[in-house]
Design an enzyme around this catalytic site. Structure first.
Site, PDB file in Angstrom:
ATOM      1  N   ARG A  24       0.821  -1.218   0.000  1.00  0.00           N
ATOM      2  CA  ARG A  24       0.000   0.000   0.000  1.00  0.00           C
ATOM      3  C   ARG A  24       0.854   1.267   0.000  1.00  0.00           C
ATOM      4  O   ARG A  24       0.530   2.256   0.658  1.00  0.00           O
ATOM      5  CB  ARG A  24      -0.943   0.034   1.210  1.00  0.00           C
ATOM      6  CG  ARG A  24      -2.024  -0.976   1.228  1.00  0.00           C
ATOM      7  CD  ARG A  24      -2.900  -0.980  -0.016  1.00  0.00           C
ATOM      8  NE  ARG A  24      -3.603  -2.232  -0.070  1.00  0.00           N
ATOM      9  CZ  ARG A  24      -3.092  -3.343  -0.623  1.00  0.00           C
ATOM     10  NH1 ARG A  24      -1.914  -3.319  -1.228  1.00  0.00           N
ATOM     11  NH2 ARG A  24      -3.755  -4.459  -0.599  1.00  0.00           N
TER      12      ARG A  24
ATOM     13  N   SER B 167     -10.807  -0.099   3.115  1.00  0.00           N
ATOM     14  CA  SER B 167     -10.115  -0.312   4.398  1.00  0.00           C
ATOM     15  C   SER B 167      -9.601   1.015   4.924  1.00  0.00           C
ATOM     16  O   SER B 167      -8.912   1.738   4.199  1.00  0.00           O
ATOM     17  CB  SER B 167      -8.926  -1.257   4.210  1.00  0.00           C
ATOM     18  OG  SER B 167      -9.375  -2.469   3.686  1.00  0.00           O
TER      19      SER B 167
ATOM     20  N   GLU C  74      -4.967   4.039   5.925  1.00  0.00           N
ATOM     21  CA  GLU C  74      -4.602   3.728   4.538  1.00  0.00           C
ATOM     22  C   GLU C  74      -4.883   4.900   3.594  1.00  0.00           C
ATOM     23  O   GLU C  74      -4.081   5.170   2.698  1.00  0.00           O
ATOM     24  CB  GLU C  74      -5.363   2.483   4.071  1.00  0.00           C
ATOM     25  CG  GLU C  74      -5.031   2.100   2.648  1.00  0.00           C
ATOM     26  CD  GLU C  74      -5.741   0.851   2.181  1.00  0.00           C
ATOM     27  OE1 GLU C  74      -5.645  -0.198   2.848  1.00  0.00           O
ATOM     28  OE2 GLU C  74      -6.397   0.926   1.121  1.00  0.00           O
TER      29      GLU C  74
END
Ligand SMILES: Cc1cc2nc3c(=O)[nH]c(=O)nc-3n(C[C@H](O)[C@H](O)[C@H](O)COP(=O)(O)OP(=O)(O)OC[C@H]3O[C@@H](n4cnc5c(N)ncnc54)[C@H](O)[C@@H]3O)c2cc1C
Length: 363
Positions: free
Chosen positions: A176, A253, A355
């Site tokens: 990520r 998320s 995130e």
């Protein structure tokens, strides 16, 4: 091609067209100084350059599915990435390399590759947003990441005032993350993906997906089966945008899965000894990735957990923080995120990190 990105409501019940809430999947965010759509790479570069000439801060925004924008909005120019198109730029007997404009809706691209028998993106079906944003956080799901197929990214470098190509090896892709995340230096204009000519998916790596497909981990399945199954699994978790499902008013998320060194992982296991083994995956460098969803749930924040103002954990997925009521503010969502982060830390000694990219807000 239809415009699949969030748009403010127009007509009788028109909302403030400058409110960034209208351009984000959370439906949150205050006003922008100005909003400039860029329908081509040239228009995007021009808008970014013009704002630079005026000394205005710039926010590049595409699908708005991975940003949390503060209630005060953004006091500068928001450039909307709306460029479209894809073309084959190289091919041989086994592979095809496609160059895709940044604003091309990601799932339209995945659908096209599956229809053409080009393997490599099928497990990323249903991820919202634009193609140009996928290198930013090395988008991944169900055992696939874009870093596996990206060969290069065309960028406008705001520091140098020039456009050029960054080879995949120089993109700093990690879980990520990439050199592009949390940097406003580069504007992604197009992305090259090298895909394999095959009617079959890559080896299925994700156990839940293999189970749903009725195959073993490592098996290959028809591309269309992989896509359909991923879409079905995602929809069940509120992870496919659906205007009728308030659980999808989210950024997916909210927290990344924490990656721990051995000492931190052993400490976590000790603190969790009374409730069971934390789900984990080994990572290179003797590191261990731990399920953030499990930590959140076991710290007492279950599905549907309410926060202030109608912000809430999704009723389908512990990792998604949502604007379920449609009336929550960014301050409400951030308060919920803090409550969860602090609760997980108090229970397990592990710090969760967001995130999405936070714009004019912080947790
Ligand atoms: C329901 C849901 C499910 C999701 N599931 C997943 C998932 O499974 N896996 C996953 O990885 N992500 C997931 N996401 C997060 C998100 O969809 C991806 O990160 C997506 O790539 C963001 O694309 P976007 O166009 O919406 O980016 P935006 O939200 O518009 O932007 C995100 C960031 O990238 C920057 N940016 C965007 N475009 C450019 C550009 N052309 N040049 C430079 N910077 C740019 C922005 O400035 C911002 O910092 C999910 C989100 C939602 C709402």
């Amino acid at each position: 091609m239809s415009d699949v990105y969030a748009q403010p409501t127009t007509g009788a019940d028109a909302t403030d067209m400058s409110a960034l809430a209208g351009y984000t999947t959370l439906r949150m965010g205050g006003p922008a100084g100005r909003i400039v759509p860029g329908a081509s790479a040239e228009e995007i570069v021009r808008a970014v350059r013009d704002a630079g000439t005026r000394d205005e801060p710039v926010l590049v925004l595409a699908g708005g599915s991975n940003v949390v924008i503060g209630d005060d909005g953004f006091p500068g120019t928001v450039v909307l990435v709306r460029s479209r198109g894809l073309r084959v730029v190289a091919e041989d007997a086994d592979t095809v390399t496609v160059r895709v404009e940044a604003g091309e809706p990601w799932d339209d691209l995945v659908a096209a590759t599956v229809a053409n028998g080009w393997s490599g993106l099928e497990c990323l079906s249903g991820v919202p947003g634009s193609t140009g944003a996928t290198p930013i956080q090395n988008v991944g799901a169900y055992g696939q990441e874009v870093a596996e197929t990206i060969t290069g990214v065309e960028v406008y470098d705001r520091a140098e005032g020039t456009a050029g190509r960054v080879a995949a090896a120089d993109c700093g892709f990690a879980y990520r993350s990439s050199i592009f995340k949390y940097s406003d230096r580069w504007v992604v204009l197009s992305v090259d993906f090298r895909l394999t000519r095959s009617p079959l998916s890559g080896p299925v790596r994700y156990a839940e997906l293999a189970r749903a497909l009725g195959v073993e981990v490592g098996d290959r399945v028809p591309l269309a089966d992989a896509r359909a199954t991923v879409l079905r699994l995602r929809a069940g978790k509120g992870m496919v945008l659906d205007a009728g499902d308030p659980d999808t008013r989210s950024v997916g998320s909210f927290f990344t899965n924490p990656v721990l060194d051995r000492a931190a992982y052993d400490l976590l296991r000790a603190r969790a000894a009374d409730i069971g083994e934390p789900p984990s995956w080994p990572c290179p460098g003797d590191l261990v990735k731990v399920s953030a969803a499990w930590l959140i749930d076991k710290a007492g924040f279950g599905k549907g957990h309410p926060g202030p103002g109608g912000a809430a954990i999704s009723s389908k997925h512990t990792l998604a923080l949502t604007n379920r009521s449609g009336r929550a503010t960014t301050a409400d969502l951030v308060a919920l995120a803090r409550e969860i982060r602090d609760g997980v830390h108090a229970r397990f000694g592990v710090t969760l990190h967001p995130e999405p990219v936070l714009v004019n807000c912080t947790i």
